[in-house]
Every structure is written in C-alpha cells, then in structure tokens.
Write a protein that holds these residues in place. Structure first.
Motif, PDB file in Angstrom:
ATOM      1  N   CYS A 115       8.604  -1.908  20.760  1.00 36.04           N
ATOM      2  CA  CYS A 115       9.547  -1.836  21.878  1.00 36.04           C
ATOM      3  C   CYS A 115      10.069  -3.222  22.228  1.00 36.04           C
ATOM      4  O   CYS A 115       9.374  -4.225  22.065  1.00 36.04           O
ATOM      5  N   ILE A 116      11.296  -3.257  22.724  1.00 32.46           N
ATOM      6  CA  ILE A 116      11.898  -4.472  23.274  1.00 32.46           C
ATOM      7  C   ILE A 116      12.129  -4.258  24.758  1.00 32.46           C
ATOM      8  O   ILE A 116      12.715  -3.256  25.167  1.00 32.46           O
ATOM      9  N   LEU A 117      11.651  -5.196  25.553  1.00 30.43           N
ATOM     10  CA  LEU A 117      11.952  -5.194  26.992  1.00 30.43           C
ATOM     11  C   LEU A 117      12.374  -6.606  27.363  1.00 30.43           C
ATOM     12  O   LEU A 117      11.554  -7.465  27.685  1.00 30.43           O
ATOM     13  N   GLY A 118      13.678  -6.851  27.265  1.00 35.33           N
ATOM     14  CA  GLY A 118      14.242  -8.145  27.615  1.00 35.33           C
ATOM     15  C   GLY A 118      15.453  -7.917  28.490  1.00 35.33           C
ATOM     16  O   GLY A 118      15.413  -7.091  29.411  1.00 35.33           O
ATOM     17  N   THR A 119      16.552  -8.604  28.208  1.00 41.31           N
ATOM     18  CA  THR A 119      17.793  -8.326  28.933  1.00 41.31           C
ATOM     19  C   THR A 119      18.177  -6.864  28.776  1.00 41.31           C
ATOM     20  O   THR A 119      18.609  -6.208  29.720  1.00 41.31           O
ATOM     21  N   GLY A 120      17.997  -6.340  27.561  1.00 42.42           N
ATOM     22  CA  GLY A 120      18.148  -4.916  27.283  1.00 42.42           C
ATOM     23  C   GLY A 120      16.809  -4.350  26.866  1.00 42.42           C
ATOM     24  O   GLY A 120      15.805  -5.063  26.800  1.00 42.42           O
ATOM     25  N   SER A 121      16.764  -3.051  26.567  1.00 43.66           N
ATOM     26  CA  SER A 121      15.521  -2.447  26.075  1.00 43.66           C
ATOM     27  C   SER A 121      15.836  -1.529  24.903  1.00 43.66           C
ATOM     28  O   SER A 121      16.959  -1.013  24.777  1.00 43.66           O
ATOM     29  N   ASN A 122      14.829  -1.342  24.054  1.00 41.14           N
ATOM     30  CA  ASN A 122      14.970  -0.469  22.893  1.00 41.14           C
ATOM     31  C   ASN A 122      13.578  -0.130  22.399  1.00 41.14           C
ATOM     32  O   ASN A 122      12.590  -0.738  22.827  1.00 41.14           O
ATOM     33  N   SER A 123      13.494   0.813  21.480  1.00 43.19           N
ATOM     34  CA  SER A 123      12.194   1.224  20.965  1.00 43.19           C
ATOM     35  C   SER A 123      12.386   1.921  19.626  1.00 43.19           C
ATOM     36  O   SER A 123      13.480   2.374  19.296  1.00 43.19           O
ATOM     37  N   CYS A 124      11.293   2.019  18.874  1.00 43.55           N
ATOM     38  CA  CYS A 124      11.369   2.721  17.596  1.00 43.55           C
ATOM     39  C   CYS A 124       9.968   3.053  17.099  1.00 43.55           C
ATOM     40  O   CYS A 124       8.967   2.519  17.593  1.00 43.55           O
ATOM     41  N   PHE A 125       9.934   3.928  16.079  1.00 39.50           N
ATOM     42  CA  PHE A 125       8.728   4.078  15.285  1.00 39.50           C
ATOM     43  C   PHE A 125       9.001   3.420  13.938  1.00 39.50           C
ATOM     44  O   PHE A 125      10.015   3.694  13.296  1.00 39.50           O
ATOM     45  N   TYR A 126       8.092   2.550  13.540  1.00 38.62           N
ATOM     46  CA  TYR A 126       8.239   1.722  12.338  1.00 38.62           C
ATOM     47  C   TYR A 126       7.190   2.163  11.329  1.00 38.62           C
ATOM     48  O   TYR A 126       5.991   2.291  11.674  1.00 38.62           O
ATOM     49  N   ASP A 127       7.614   2.434  10.087  1.00 34.72           N
ATOM     50  CA  ASP A 127       6.688   2.963   9.084  1.00 34.72           C
ATOM     51  C   ASP A 127       6.020   1.886   8.241  1.00 34.72           C
ATOM     52  O   ASP A 127       5.367   2.197   7.229  1.00 34.72           O
ATOM     53  N   GLY A 128       6.150   0.628   8.629  1.00 35.51           N
ATOM     54  CA  GLY A 128       5.574  -0.462   7.873  1.00 35.51           C
ATOM     55  C   GLY A 128       6.595  -1.170   7.007  1.00 35.51           C
ATOM     56  O   GLY A 128       6.328  -2.265   6.498  1.00 35.51           O
ATOM     57  N   LYS A 129       7.768  -0.579   6.875  1.00 33.59           N
ATOM     58  CA  LYS A 129       8.840  -1.181   6.088  1.00 33.59           C
ATOM     59  C   LYS A 129      10.180  -1.069   6.799  1.00 33.59           C
ATOM     60  O   LYS A 129      10.931  -2.033   6.887  1.00 33.59           O
ATOM     61  N   ASP A 130      10.465   0.128   7.304  1.00 29.38           N
ATOM     62  CA  ASP A 130      11.750   0.381   7.948  1.00 29.38           C
ATOM     63  C   ASP A 130      11.547   1.126   9.265  1.00 29.38           C
ATOM     64  O   ASP A 130      10.469   1.670   9.537  1.00 29.38           O
ATOM     65  N   ILE A 131      12.594   1.165  10.063  1.00 31.22           N
ATOM     66  CA  ILE A 131      12.593   1.983  11.278  1.00 31.22           C
ATOM     67  C   ILE A 131      12.856   3.422  10.860  1.00 31.22           C
ATOM     68  O   ILE A 131      13.908   3.737  10.308  1.00 31.22           O
ATOM     69  N   SER A 132      11.893   4.300  11.125  1.00 24.95           N
ATOM     70  CA  SER A 132      12.042   5.692  10.694  1.00 24.95           C
ATOM     71  C   SER A 132      12.581   6.591  11.800  1.00 24.95           C
ATOM     72  O   SER A 132      13.116   7.661  11.519  1.00 24.95           O
ATOM     73  N   PHE A 133      12.440   6.177  13.075  1.00 24.13           N
ATOM     74  CA  PHE A 133      12.955   6.984  14.185  1.00 24.13           C
ATOM     75  C   PHE A 133      13.231   6.064  15.361  1.00 24.13           C
ATOM     76  O   PHE A 133      12.418   5.209  15.703  1.00 24.13           O
ATOM     77  N   ASN A 134      14.390   6.256  15.965  1.00 27.64           N
ATOM     78  CA  ASN A 134      14.803   5.422  17.086  1.00 27.64           C
ATOM     79  C   ASN A 134      15.488   6.269  18.141  1.00 27.64           C
ATOM     80  O   ASN A 134      16.480   6.924  17.859  1.00 27.64           O
ATOM     81  N   VAL A 135      14.930   6.275  19.350  1.00 28.41           N
ATOM     82  CA  VAL A 135      15.614   6.889  20.486  1.00 28.41           C
ATOM     83  C   VAL A 135      16.711   5.922  20.906  1.00 28.41           C
ATOM     84  O   VAL A 135      16.430   4.750  21.175  1.00 28.41           O
ATOM     85  N   PRO A 136      17.978   6.337  20.961  1.00 34.15           N
ATOM     86  CA  PRO A 136      19.060   5.391  21.250  1.00 34.15           C
ATOM     87  C   PRO A 136      18.892   4.686  22.597  1.00 34.15           C
ATOM     88  O   PRO A 136      18.521   5.298  23.590  1.00 34.15           O
ATOM     89  N   ALA A 137      19.180   3.381  22.598  1.00 33.46           N
ATOM     90  CA  ALA A 137      19.021   2.578  23.815  1.00 33.46           C
ATOM     91  C   ALA A 137      20.109   2.882  24.837  1.00 33.46           C
ATOM     92  O   ALA A 137      19.854   2.956  26.040  1.00 33.46           O
ATOM     93  N   LEU A 138      21.370   2.979  24.383  1.00 30.61           N
ATOM     94  CA  LEU A 138      22.538   3.380  25.179  1.00 30.61           C
ATOM     95  C   LEU A 138      23.063   2.337  26.155  1.00 30.61           C
ATOM     96  O   LEU A 138      24.015   2.604  26.891  1.00 30.61           O
ATOM     97  N   GLY A 139      22.484   1.145  26.186  1.00 35.11           N
ATOM     98  CA  GLY A 139      23.022   0.111  27.059  1.00 35.11           C
ATOM     99  C   GLY A 139      22.612   0.279  28.514  1.00 35.11           C
ATOM    100  O   GLY A 139      22.055   1.300  28.913  1.00 35.11           O
ATOM    101  N   PHE A 140      22.914  -0.732  29.325  1.00 33.91           N
ATOM    102  CA  PHE A 140      22.370  -0.756  30.683  1.00 33.91           C
ATOM    103  C   PHE A 140      23.027   0.248  31.629  1.00 33.91           C
ATOM    104  O   PHE A 140      22.500   0.512  32.708  1.00 33.91           O
ATOM    105  N   ILE A 141      24.160   0.823  31.234  1.00 37.92           N
ATOM    106  CA  ILE A 141      24.783   1.826  32.103  1.00 37.92           C
ATOM    107  C   ILE A 141      24.159   3.195  31.881  1.00 37.92           C
ATOM    108  O   ILE A 141      23.828   3.907  32.835  1.00 37.92           O
TER     109      ILE A 141
END
Length: 281
Positions: A115-141
């Motif tokens: 997960c990223i929690l900075g100016t914006g936020s985001n998250s994912c499931f990572y399979d050890g090589k690539d991002i396999s699933f990501n709930v869209p962040a959609l921006g601060f609005i």
C-alpha cells in the motif's frame, strides 16, 4: 567496469533520485514531484535539468529505473522520452508505477499486500514479480482514502462546516494565515489542489490528541482498509505500507487495522532503500 544507475521514486509532491554505483548507494537528490498526468514533458525535463543534473557528479549513467505516480502504460512513453533526452548515455530506461515501486520495496520477490499512503493512496496484491490485482485509487476526489490529500480535504470540510471546536478553527486559520475564500480558490481554481490539501494535513498530526482529530484519522484509515485492503487476501497476508502518511500516523493506522482484524506488516517512510536492495539483487 563501473556500473552507475539511478533509481527515482516520484510522487505528486517530490521525487527522490538515488544514485547507486557498484552496488553502493552514493547519494539521494530531491526534486519536485513529476506526474505525467499533471505536467508536460517540457516541465518535467526542465525540472531534471535545473534541479537534478547539476547535483550528479558522474554522467556515466548506465540505467534509469523511474517509478512514478501517474505512470500508467499510456503515459510511460512520454516519461521515457524525457529521461532519454536528459540521460542520453543510459542504455536502460525503465518507467513503472509508484505502486510497483512500493510492492518491490516492501515485498521484494515474495507475494504480499502493498500500500501507498502519501499525498495520494493506492494498494495492490503483488505476486512476487508483478501486480496481479489492484483496486483503483481514483484520485483524491473519488478515492485516495487515507492519503494526505484526503486527510486535508476532510479537515478543511470539517473546519468550514463547523464540525471542529472554535479553538481548533481559530488555530487552523491563524497557523496557515488563510480563510474560506482562499481555500476555495486554491482547491477549485489553482493547479495541484491535491498538494495543497496534503500540505494542510500537517495540522492533524500536531493536534492528534484531540478526540475529534483522532476520530477523523482513524475513520479515514478504516475507510482505506475497508474499501481497498480488504478486497485482497488480508487473512493470509499482512498489510505493508510505504509513505509519509503511513509512517507519521502509524499509531492511528494500526488502530484502524486492529479494529477491522487486519494484520499490519512493514511500515516505511520511503521505498528507496527497498528498491536499492531489489535492483542490486
């Protein structure tokens, strides 16, 4: 033969450029954030030429690994071209998302929730090589729950709608030397409202012991976890986080996670150290 490469971690607010030579981290230079959604290639190139290149002793750079907010596939060629013009000697230029940076830094070559929690936020499931699933962040609005911009937006909303005490309101307006008209102008008519709102969120950390502020923080982090993290296999994997908001508000973040039955793993301020280890390996 010397091998020098640069790892860049770019958010909406700032970019950290880490120079690595022969497996050793030499120095890190900070410039303004570079997001291809909000800036032109000319603006990005000017920032690099004015505030990065003068601080790099060696121009014999073999590779650039750039991780940035807004670096979706459609925007990658634009960033690659900027970097190629600024570092014509580099034989390898890779541009990836800041989310992949978080995943590689936090999880290395193992599977996990990043997960990223900075100016914006985001998250994912990572399979050890690539991002396999990501709930869209959609921006601060529309999204970015728990981010600095989101916390700033919630704070300003509570201030202007009289949801905080008069003492806190007076303290806020005095500290930032602002008023409602200026806030409306900065949010709706000026560029980078996300950066502006994130800058106001520092008021929360200074007043985190106030019940209303504490509740705002915990509720924001619970919203982030419920709307994002809990869509991954959180019962098997802990939530790992990177970013200034996660780092400085770790107690409220952990309180929110505990209330929802989500385990917390690593919490780090910057992904740079993990990225250096990843690329050296």
């Amino acid at each position: 033969m010397n091998k020098t490469f640069i790892i860049a971690d770019s958010g909406s607010t700032k970019t950290d450029w880490c120079v690595v030579e022969n497996g050793m981290r030499m120095n890190t230079i900070a410039t303004k954030g570079m997001n291809p959604f909000f800036q032109t290639s000319e603006e990005m190139e000017a920032e690099i030429e004015e505030n990065l290149l003068p601080h790099i002793a060696s121009r014999d750079i073999s590779a650039i690994y750039f991780y940035g907010a807004g670096c979706i596939p459609a925007k990658v060629p634009m960033v690659e071209q900027v970097l190629q013009r600024c570092f014509p000697e580099a034989t390898t230029i890779e541009v990836s998302s800041d989310l992949l940076a978080a995943a590689r830094s936090l999880c290395g070559h193992d599977s996990g929730i990043a997960c990223i929690l900075g100016t914006g936020s985001n998250s994912c499931f990572y399979d050890g090589k690539d991002i396999s699933f990501n709930v869209p962040a959609l921006g601060f609005i529309l999204g970015d729950e728990g981010s600095g911009a989101n916390l700033g937006r919630l704070l300003v909303g509570d201030i202007l709608k009289n949801q905080l005490t008069d003492a806190l309101k007076e303290k806020f307006f005095a500290q930032f030397n602002t008023n409602m008209a200026e806030i409306i102008e900065r949010v709706y008519r000026q560029p980078f409202p996300n950066r502006y709102l994130a800058g106001l969120s520092v008021f929360l950390i200074e007043n985190r012991e106030v019940d209303q502020v504490h509740r705002l923080l915990v509720n924001a982090f619970q919203a982030f976890i419920q709307r994002n993290v809990m869509q991954y296999d959180y019962r098997l994997y802990p939530m790992n986080c990177v970013g200034s908001i996660a780092y400085h508000y770790r107690s409220e973040l952990m309180e929110a996670a505990q209330a929802l039955g989500v385990k917390v793993g690593a919490i780090v301020k910057s992904p740079i150290d993990g990225l250096v280890a990843y690329h050296i390996k």
